[in-house]
Design a protein around this motif. Structure first.
Motif, PDB file in Angstrom:
ATOM      1  N   GLN A 193       9.011  -7.406   6.738  1.00  0.00           N
ATOM      2  CA  GLN A 193       8.586  -8.544   5.934  1.00  0.00           C
ATOM      3  C   GLN A 193       7.102  -8.492   5.590  1.00  0.00           C
ATOM      4  OE1 GLN A 193       9.619 -10.862   4.110  1.00  0.00           O
ATOM      5  NE2 GLN A 193      11.769 -10.401   4.446  1.00  0.00           N
ATOM      6  N   ILE A 194       6.326  -8.146   6.581  1.00  0.00           N
ATOM      7  CA  ILE A 194       4.885  -8.184   6.340  1.00  0.00           C
ATOM      8  C   ILE A 194       4.450  -7.028   5.455  1.00  0.00           C
ATOM      9  CG2 ILE A 194       3.878  -6.834   8.219  1.00  0.00           C
ATOM     10  CD1 ILE A 194       2.140  -9.359   8.728  1.00  0.00           C
ATOM     11  N   LEU A 195       5.193  -5.934   5.491  1.00  0.00           N
ATOM     12  CA  LEU A 195       4.897  -4.824   4.577  1.00  0.00           C
ATOM     13  C   LEU A 195       5.129  -5.257   3.134  1.00  0.00           C
ATOM     14  CD1 LEU A 195       6.192  -1.462   6.086  1.00  0.00           C
ATOM     15  CD2 LEU A 195       3.937  -1.932   5.139  1.00  0.00           C
ATOM     16  N   ILE A 196       6.212  -5.973   2.933  1.00  0.00           N
ATOM     17  CA  ILE A 196       6.506  -6.465   1.583  1.00  0.00           C
ATOM     18  C   ILE A 196       5.421  -7.422   1.107  1.00  0.00           C
ATOM     19  CG2 ILE A 196       8.069  -7.949   0.268  1.00  0.00           C
ATOM     20  CD1 ILE A 196      10.375  -6.735   1.893  1.00  0.00           C
ATOM     21  N   MET A 197       5.092  -8.357   1.987  1.00  0.00           N
ATOM     22  CA  MET A 197       4.059  -9.327   1.619  1.00  0.00           C
ATOM     23  C   MET A 197       2.748  -8.631   1.287  1.00  0.00           C
ATOM     24  SD  MET A 197       4.717 -12.326   4.417  1.00  0.00           S
ATOM     25  CE  MET A 197       3.354 -13.273   3.805  1.00  0.00           C
ATOM     26  N   THR A 198       2.383  -7.689   2.124  1.00  0.00           N
ATOM     27  CA  THR A 198       1.139  -6.958   1.908  1.00  0.00           C
ATOM     28  C   THR A 198       1.156  -6.236   0.572  1.00  0.00           C
ATOM     29  OG1 THR A 198       0.998  -6.608   4.283  1.00  0.00           O
ATOM     30  CG2 THR A 198      -0.402  -5.249   2.896  1.00  0.00           C
ATOM     31  N   HIS A 199       2.287  -5.644   0.294  1.00  0.00           N
ATOM     32  CA  HIS A 199       2.404  -4.882  -0.934  1.00  0.00           C
ATOM     33  C   HIS A 199       2.255  -5.771  -2.170  1.00  0.00           C
ATOM     34  CE1 HIS A 199       3.991  -1.873  -3.763  1.00  0.00           C
ATOM     35  NE2 HIS A 199       3.708  -1.000  -2.825  1.00  0.00           N
ATOM     36  N   ASP A 200       2.783  -6.968  -2.060  1.00  0.00           N
ATOM     37  CA  ASP A 200       2.762  -7.866  -3.215  1.00  0.00           C
ATOM     38  C   ASP A 200       1.378  -8.423  -3.519  1.00  0.00           C
ATOM     39  OD1 ASP A 200       5.394  -7.392  -3.569  1.00  0.00           O
ATOM     40  OD2 ASP A 200       6.103  -9.269  -2.674  1.00  0.00           O
ATOM     41  N   VAL A 201       0.536  -8.484  -2.513  1.00  0.00           N
ATOM     42  CA  VAL A 201      -0.814  -8.999  -2.762  1.00  0.00           C
ATOM     43  C   VAL A 201      -1.857  -7.912  -2.516  1.00  0.00           C
ATOM     44  CG1 VAL A 201      -0.228 -11.386  -2.239  1.00  0.00           C
ATOM     45  CG2 VAL A 201      -0.996  -9.889  -0.402  1.00  0.00           C
TER      46      VAL A 201
END
Lengths: 216, 216
Positions: A111-119
DNA sequence: ATGCTAAACAGACGTATGTTTTATTTCAGA
DNA sequence: TCTGAAATAAAACATACGTCTGTTTAGCAT
């Protein structure tokens, strides 16, 4: 450059519209922060002028100061906007309740990888402009970052006790893990050959492999 | 701010002391760059003024421009100073000649980790101030960084062929490895509990473990 | 000593910036 | 329609900055 860093919490501007509609003020404020962030990302904080921000938001230069108290203040608000969610999310989403450490780590990381990637652009900006933050606010930011490390350290430690993880030093491993989250934001220029999903899969696997013996 | 980025290579100042003593000029130049780098590290590029640099070097403000052609030029020279050695070192030191891939990777990583650690402040500065570089020079810097990744990719690929390494994607692994070199420069604020040698050992082990199956 | 030249110097120049102010306009609600 | 808060435009303000110019200094060959 204003050298005397205000003690007050950023965002608590000294002179905002007397009372008016406080929620409308907040909305306007976050609109300013969002637009300004794009400029900080594109040109850097120091190279972005208040006139640029005025033009980008369509808000008159003088009027800007009815919603923010200083340019520095905008940067602090930007940090808050993009830093808070990442830290808060994991705790809310019940990741802490997952019993199996392996699944727990995997879920949190995914989840946090996705979030990081998006911002990613915002993260890059934050890495670059940290120095500009007033010391008082910098401490808060570093604390939040440190909390994220602690979050993963706890997961790793528990997995160690259950003999499903194996690292020499959980605190170090957690630091490395959190740092690795920034691989794409900081190195996207050399990783363009991967699609978003390719990258996410590779990163996830690489990071987990360092913690879980005989992973996948 | 000078927006028309000069075509010339940085360091090739337009108006340096007519002929004078060219090696004395170079010495003075690198003295300026060294002192200025400390200031860039401490206060950031934008927040460092030419007057600061003048004061720090003891060289008169106007006289500075006999040795460097612009403030931006100083930054470029700083990048050259601290970027070149890292890239060049490995190729010189015969790392390429080591037959055993495991030993080769270990040697290369060990040395470059030490080098990285010793210039960590400069590396942090470079991460932060990349945006300020003129595009022409930025391309050169990224190329060098990309060369370093390629260097490790080659080592990894050879180790894969010899079945002593195991990663899903050598290019990705090399990128991750090179990125991990910056763990300490970018995260030292949260890693102060380790001595230099403790950190180096932990980093080396962690990075190698991601590439060499059943390492240590 | 004298004259030459590179290096050092102080100060000025023009511009850009964050912030504030002022005068004018807009417009919703009483 | 009147009122007053909010928005706008423009200008002003004070300062800080990178860069340049004109002059002086100091070392050195003659």
């Amino acid at each position: 450059m204003n050298d005397q860093h205000s003690i007050k919490a950023p965002g608590a501007a000294q002179t905002l519209p007397e009372t008016g509609n406080p929620e409308a003020v907040n909305k306007r404020q976050s609109q300013i922060v969002k637009k300004a962030s794009r400029l900080f990302i594109k040109k850097g904080y120091a190279q972005t002028t208040m006139r640029d921000i005025s033009k980008a938001t369509g808000i008159n230069l003088g009027n800007l100061y009815n919603y923010i108290s200083s340019k520095e203040d905008i940067l602090c608000l930007a940090f808050e906007t993009y830093h808070d969610p990442a830290v808060a999310w994991l705790e809310r989403k019940g990741v802490l309740d997952i019993e199996d450490p392996k699944e727990q780590l995997q879920t949190a990381l995914h989840q946090i990888l996705i979030m990081t990637h998006d911002v990613m652009n915002d993260i890059l900006m934050m890495y670059r402009e940290t120095r500009v933050l007033p010391p008082k606010f910098l401490k808060i930011v570093l604390k939040k970052e440190s909390d994220l490390v602690d979050f993963f350290e706890k997961i790793i430690t528990r997995g160690m006790e259950k003999k499903v993880f194996r690292v020499r030093d959980p605190f170090f491993a957690a630091n490395m893990l959190v740092f690795q989250l920034s691989l794409y934001p900081l190195r996207s220029w050399n990783l363009k050959r991967y699609t978003r999903d390719e990258f996410l899969a590779l990163a996830e696997e690489t990071i987990l492999k360092a913690i879980i013996p005989d992973y996948a």
